[in-house]
Design a protein around this motif. Structure first.
Motif, PDB file in Angstrom:
ATOM      1  N   TRP A 118       0.817  -1.210   0.000  1.00  0.00           N
ATOM      2  CA  TRP A 118       0.000   0.000   0.000  1.00  0.00           C
ATOM      3  C   TRP A 118       0.847   1.255   0.000  1.00  0.00           C
ATOM      4  N   ILE A 119       2.042   1.192   0.553  1.00  0.00           N
ATOM      5  CA  ILE A 119       2.944   2.343   0.474  1.00  0.00           C
ATOM      6  C   ILE A 119       3.352   2.595  -0.971  1.00  0.00           C
ATOM      7  N   CYS A 120       3.665   1.539  -1.703  1.00  0.00           N
ATOM      8  CA  CYS A 120       4.045   1.700  -3.110  1.00  0.00           C
ATOM      9  C   CYS A 120       2.879   2.215  -3.950  1.00  0.00           C
ATOM     10  N   VAL A 121       1.681   1.687  -3.717  1.00  0.00           N
ATOM     11  CA  VAL A 121       0.509   2.151  -4.475  1.00  0.00           C
ATOM     12  C   VAL A 121       0.233   3.624  -4.187  1.00  0.00           C
ATOM     13  N   THR A 122       0.267   4.003  -2.912  1.00  0.00           N
ATOM     14  CA  THR A 122       0.028   5.398  -2.547  1.00  0.00           C
ATOM     15  C   THR A 122       1.105   6.308  -3.108  1.00  0.00           C
ATOM     16  N   LEU A 123       2.348   5.848  -3.101  1.00  0.00           N
ATOM     17  CA  LEU A 123       3.443   6.662  -3.628  1.00  0.00           C
ATOM     18  C   LEU A 123       3.295   6.891  -5.120  1.00  0.00           C
ATOM     19  N   SER A 130       0.854  14.809  -7.735  1.00  0.00           N
ATOM     20  CA  SER A 130       1.580  15.987  -7.255  1.00  0.00           C
ATOM     21  C   SER A 130       2.456  16.578  -8.350  1.00  0.00           C
ATOM     22  N   GLY A 131       3.054  15.726  -9.169  1.00  0.00           N
ATOM     23  CA  GLY A 131       3.855  16.239 -10.283  1.00  0.00           C
ATOM     24  C   GLY A 131       3.032  16.997 -11.299  1.00  0.00           C
ATOM     25  N   ASP A 132       1.822  16.499 -11.590  1.00  0.00           N
ATOM     26  CA  ASP A 132       0.930  17.200 -12.513  1.00  0.00           C
ATOM     27  C   ASP A 132       0.480  18.532 -11.925  1.00  0.00           C
ATOM     28  N   PRO A 207       4.705  12.111   1.887  1.00  0.00           N
ATOM     29  CA  PRO A 207       4.519  13.516   2.290  1.00  0.00           C
ATOM     30  C   PRO A 207       5.473  14.461   1.578  1.00  0.00           C
ATOM     31  N   ALA A 208       6.664  13.990   1.229  1.00  0.00           N
ATOM     32  CA  ALA A 208       7.606  14.856   0.517  1.00  0.00           C
ATOM     33  C   ALA A 208       7.081  15.228  -0.867  1.00  0.00           C
ATOM     34  N   SER A 209       6.467  14.280  -1.571  1.00  0.00           N
ATOM     35  CA  SER A 209       5.917  14.578  -2.892  1.00  0.00           C
ATOM     36  C   SER A 209       4.761  15.565  -2.819  1.00  0.00           C
ATOM     37  N   ILE A 210       3.980  15.515  -1.748  1.00  0.00           N
ATOM     38  CA  ILE A 210       2.889  16.483  -1.585  1.00  0.00           C
ATOM     39  C   ILE A 210       3.447  17.878  -1.338  1.00  0.00           C
ATOM     40  N   LEU A 222      15.631  20.890  -1.079  1.00  0.00           N
ATOM     41  CA  LEU A 222      15.787  20.631   0.352  1.00  0.00           C
ATOM     42  C   LEU A 222      14.907  19.471   0.794  1.00  0.00           C
ATOM     43  N   LEU A 223      13.663  19.428   0.310  1.00  0.00           N
ATOM     44  CA  LEU A 223      12.767  18.326   0.648  1.00  0.00           C
ATOM     45  C   LEU A 223      13.271  17.000   0.098  1.00  0.00           C
ATOM     46  N   ILE A 224      13.800  17.022  -1.120  1.00  0.00           N
ATOM     47  CA  ILE A 224      14.335  15.794  -1.718  1.00  0.00           C
ATOM     48  C   ILE A 224      15.523  15.281  -0.913  1.00  0.00           C
TER      49      ILE A 224
END
Length: 304
Positions: A118-123, A130-132, A207-210, A222-224
């Motif tokens: 589920w972590i992979c699916v959510t990611l 988030s990229g879009d 959370p970093a991608s958001i 910095l987040l990356i």
């Protein structure tokens, strides 16, 4: 005073009627004196308790009775975790403390695939959406930009995340298994434990991608870096105890490959899904003003 006949045992009619109505009822004879009344008439079946104790001892000892790989029970054991265990493992993946091995302190001989899946699916969806959104916010002031949903990013994110979460652990597990056969004193992990560690280490990127949707260049990197350091620390503190007893060159080379692949994934997220847009508006305006200026020059020349 009571007569001697009143102190003797007598058979009452009510008891005879009860026995006649329920002939299967169990009776206890106390006609024999002393302990002879309990010799063989009363039996206690402890088979269920013994089975329960045996199952409890097997669970405490970490042994699981599973069938073959073609049975449902075999795969059910991979998802045998509760909510508190998953939350504890997620907490351990975002707050790694020095000297705390993720396998020994959080997995405890019970690796699972529920949390990593589920972590992979959510990611996947988090990075793609988030990229879009980041692309839209970054080009919002550009008149030449036309927003179009990029659904292909979901497929690219899915392939990238699941290949990393399965192929890299497979390579690490295979290498450690081979080194165990060469160097007997080297410890290792099972394939399921390796996949479990890699899966939970990816949670910090959600959370970093958001937060990466904020179009600030220095904040993005910095987040990356923060996400890469946190998740990379989980991998280093988990796999370093397994390779530190190997030769120095092999140990450092193994950790370098693990950290490099993890950094490549983080940088790839930033450069592809959160790519900083170029100033297309100025280029479009420059291309439009140049022909207009040439046309004005030619018109003036003809008038003269």
């Amino acid at each position: 005073m009571a007569s001697p006949d009143d102190l003797t045992f007598q058979e009452f009619e009510e008891a005879a009627d009860l026995l006649s109505s329920n002939p299967g009822a169990s009776t206890l004879s106390i006609s024999s004196p002393g302990a002879a009344a309990f010799s063989g008439d009363v039996k206690v079946d402890l088979s269920d308790d013994e089975d329960h104790q045996q199952e409890s001892s097997e669970l405490l000892g970490g042994e699981k009775q599973t069938g073959g790989f073609w049975t449902f029970e075999y795969y059910q054991s991979f998802f045998n975790v509760d909510t508190m265990q998953v939350l504890d493992r997620i907490k351990g993946s975002v707050m790694p403390f020095p000297g705390r091995n993720f396998v020994k302190h959080h997995i405890r001989n019970n690796p699972d695939l529920y949390g990593p899946f589920w972590i992979c699916v959510t990611l996947v969806f988090s990075v793609a959406i988030s990229g879009d959104l980041y692309t839209f916010l970054s080009n919002m002031g550009d008149p030449g930009f036309h927003d179009r949903p990029q659904f292909n990013k979901v497929s690219i994110a899915a392939v990238t995340v699941f290949l990393y979460a399965w192929l890299v652990p497979l390579g690490v597990w295979g290498f450690l298994t081979w080194r165990q056969s060469v160097e007997r004193h080297i410890s290792g992990y099972t394939f399921l434990e390796t996949v479990c560690v890699y899966g939970y280490s990816l949670f910090i990127y959600i959370p970093a991608s958001i937060l990466l949707t904020i179009p600030v260049y220095w904040l993005e990197w910095l987040l990356i870096v923060i996400a890469m350091v946190i998740s990379g620390s989980v991998l280093v503190m988990t796999f370093w105890p397994a390779v530190r007893d190997d030769t120095r060159l092999t140990a450092f080379a193994t950790m370098t490959v693990i950290v490099s692949l993890h950094a490549l994934l983080a940088v790839g997220f930033k450069l592809y899904f959160f790519k900083t847009p170029t100033n297309t508006g100025s280029s479009h305006s420059g291309q439009q003003t140049t022909p207009a200026a040439n046309h004005t020059t030619l018109a003036v020349g003809k008038h003269q």
